[in-house]
Design a protein around this motif. Structure first.
Motif, PDB file in Angstrom:
ATOM      1  N   ASN A  10       0.880  -0.711  -0.181  1.00  0.00           N
ATOM      2  CA  ASN A  10      -0.700  -0.204   0.255  1.00  0.00           C
ATOM      3  C   ASN A  10       0.637   1.289   0.056  1.00  0.00           C
ATOM      4  O   ASN A  10       1.647   2.031   1.313  1.00  0.00           O
ATOM      5  N   PRO A  11       1.248   1.696  -0.830  1.00  0.00           N
ATOM      6  CA  PRO A  11       0.002   2.051  -2.403  1.00  0.00           C
ATOM      7  C   PRO A  11       0.531   0.773  -2.682  1.00  0.00           C
ATOM      8  O   PRO A  11       1.702  -0.229  -3.285  1.00  0.00           O
ATOM      9  N   LEU A  12      -0.377   0.020  -3.481  1.00  0.00           N
ATOM     10  CA  LEU A  12      -1.481  -0.728  -4.814  1.00  0.00           C
ATOM     11  C   LEU A  12      -0.476  -0.493  -5.932  1.00  0.00           C
ATOM     12  O   LEU A  12      -0.932   0.268  -6.537  1.00  0.00           O
ATOM     13  N   VAL A  13       0.614  -1.468  -6.666  1.00  0.00           N
ATOM     14  CA  VAL A  13       0.856  -1.114  -8.024  1.00  0.00           C
ATOM     15  C   VAL A  13      -0.146  -1.658  -8.970  1.00  0.00           C
ATOM     16  O   VAL A  13      -0.665  -1.304  -9.780  1.00  0.00           O
ATOM     17  N   ASP A  14       0.057  -3.342  -9.274  1.00  0.00           N
ATOM     18  CA  ASP A  14      -0.648  -4.426  -9.772  1.00  0.00           C
ATOM     19  C   ASP A  14      -1.682  -5.118  -8.323  1.00  0.00           C
ATOM     20  O   ASP A  14      -2.318  -5.229  -8.939  1.00  0.00           O
ATOM     21  N   ASN A  15      -0.770  -5.906  -7.913  1.00  0.00           N
ATOM     22  CA  ASN A  15      -1.297  -6.880  -7.176  1.00  0.00           C
ATOM     23  C   ASN A  15      -1.403  -6.424  -5.773  1.00  0.00           C
ATOM     24  O   ASN A  15      -0.280  -5.788  -5.105  1.00  0.00           O
ATOM     25  N   GLY A  16      -2.042  -6.988  -5.395  1.00  0.00           N
ATOM     26  CA  GLY A  16      -2.264  -7.258  -3.570  1.00  0.00           C
ATOM     27  C   GLY A  16      -2.485  -8.388  -2.777  1.00  0.00           C
ATOM     28  O   GLY A  16      -2.577  -9.121  -3.240  1.00  0.00           O
ATOM     29  N   THR A  17      -1.964  -8.034  -1.515  1.00  0.00           N
ATOM     30  CA  THR A  17      -2.103  -9.541  -1.160  1.00  0.00           C
ATOM     31  C   THR A  17      -2.888  -9.002   0.626  1.00  0.00           C
ATOM     32  O   THR A  17      -2.802  -7.707   1.119  1.00  0.00           O
ATOM     33  N   ILE A  18      -4.525  -9.905   0.651  1.00  0.00           N
ATOM     34  CA  ILE A  18      -4.936  -9.270   2.220  1.00  0.00           C
ATOM     35  C   ILE A  18      -4.319 -10.141   3.162  1.00  0.00           C
ATOM     36  O   ILE A  18      -4.822 -11.559   2.710  1.00  0.00           O
ATOM     37  N   THR A  19      -3.909  -9.923   3.900  1.00  0.00           N
ATOM     38  CA  THR A  19      -3.993 -10.869   5.264  1.00  0.00           C
ATOM     39  C   THR A  19      -4.992 -10.816   6.817  1.00  0.00           C
ATOM     40  O   THR A  19      -5.018  -9.354   6.405  1.00  0.00           O
ATOM     41  N   TYR A  20      -5.692 -11.641   6.801  1.00  0.00           N
ATOM     42  CA  TYR A  20      -6.944 -11.610   7.753  1.00  0.00           C
ATOM     43  C   TYR A  20      -6.502 -12.841   8.439  1.00  0.00           C
ATOM     44  O   TYR A  20      -6.944 -13.960   8.577  1.00  0.00           O
ATOM     45  N   ARG A  21      -7.185 -12.498  10.038  1.00  0.00           N
ATOM     46  CA  ARG A  21      -7.200 -13.428  10.939  1.00  0.00           C
ATOM     47  C   ARG A  21      -8.582 -13.052  12.136  1.00  0.00           C
ATOM     48  O   ARG A  21      -8.637 -12.310  12.270  1.00  0.00           O
ATOM     49  N   GLY A  51      -8.729 -18.674  12.287  1.00  0.00           N
ATOM     50  CA  GLY A  51      -7.204 -18.704  11.603  1.00  0.00           C
ATOM     51  C   GLY A  51      -6.790 -17.789  11.148  1.00  0.00           C
ATOM     52  O   GLY A  51      -7.840 -16.470  11.046  1.00  0.00           O
ATOM     53  N   THR A  52      -5.310 -17.411  10.590  1.00  0.00           N
ATOM     54  CA  THR A  52      -5.299 -16.792   9.828  1.00  0.00           C
ATOM     55  C   THR A  52      -5.097 -16.591   8.391  1.00  0.00           C
ATOM     56  O   THR A  52      -4.496 -18.324   7.859  1.00  0.00           O
ATOM     57  N   TYR A  53      -5.743 -15.982   7.467  1.00  0.00           N
ATOM     58  CA  TYR A  53      -5.677 -16.152   5.704  1.00  0.00           C
ATOM     59  C   TYR A  53      -4.767 -15.420   4.607  1.00  0.00           C
ATOM     60  O   TYR A  53      -5.144 -13.760   5.621  1.00  0.00           O
ATOM     61  N   THR A  54      -4.664 -15.656   4.531  1.00  0.00           N
ATOM     62  CA  THR A  54      -3.905 -14.769   2.697  1.00  0.00           C
ATOM     63  C   THR A  54      -4.679 -15.188   1.647  1.00  0.00           C
ATOM     64  O   THR A  54      -4.411 -15.708   1.393  1.00  0.00           O
ATOM     65  N   GLU A  55      -5.157 -13.491   1.135  1.00  0.00           N
ATOM     66  CA  GLU A  55      -5.619 -14.301  -0.783  1.00  0.00           C
ATOM     67  C   GLU A  55      -4.804 -13.195  -1.174  1.00  0.00           C
ATOM     68  O   GLU A  55      -4.806 -12.168  -0.868  1.00  0.00           O
ATOM     69  N   LYS A  56      -4.673 -13.271  -2.571  1.00  0.00           N
ATOM     70  CA  LYS A  56      -3.984 -12.657  -3.583  1.00  0.00           C
ATOM     71  C   LYS A  56      -5.108 -11.991  -4.112  1.00  0.00           C
ATOM     72  O   LYS A  56      -5.800 -12.875  -4.679  1.00  0.00           O
TER      73      LYS A  56
END
Length: 86
Positions: A10-21, A51-56
């Motif tokens: 962040n800032p995002l260029v093209d691809n990002g990742t969201i991690t949430y718990r 749990g913890t998750y990661t989404e691209k």
């Protein structure tokens, strides 16, 4: 917190990742919203165990500007994250 999310880069260029718990099982919805409050994209929509998750996700099709990641747990907004698209 009941749910905690973060976005990178962040800032995002093209691809990002969201991690949430999650501390407990829940129905989670994570969406991308523009400055006008309009939903641009649904990033996550599923039932999750604790749990913890990661989404691209791919942000290549987004125009430059400010967006918000809205994290909803069991129908209630729990977190909003400001994201810049550069």
């Amino acid at each position: 917190p009941e749910v905690f999310a973060r976005v990178s880069p962040n800032p995002l260029v093209d691809n990002g990742t969201i991690t949430y718990r999650l501390d407990a099982a829940a129905n989670i919805s994570i969406s991308l919203v523009n400055e006008q409050g309009q939903q641009v994209k649904t990033l996550v929509e599923k039932n999750c165990a604790p749990g913890t998750y990661t989404e691209k996700w791919n942000g290549k099709d987004l125009t430059k500007g400010i967006y918000f990641i809205k994290v909803v747990k069991d129908g209630e907004v729990k977190q909003t994250i400001k994201v810049m698209k550069g």
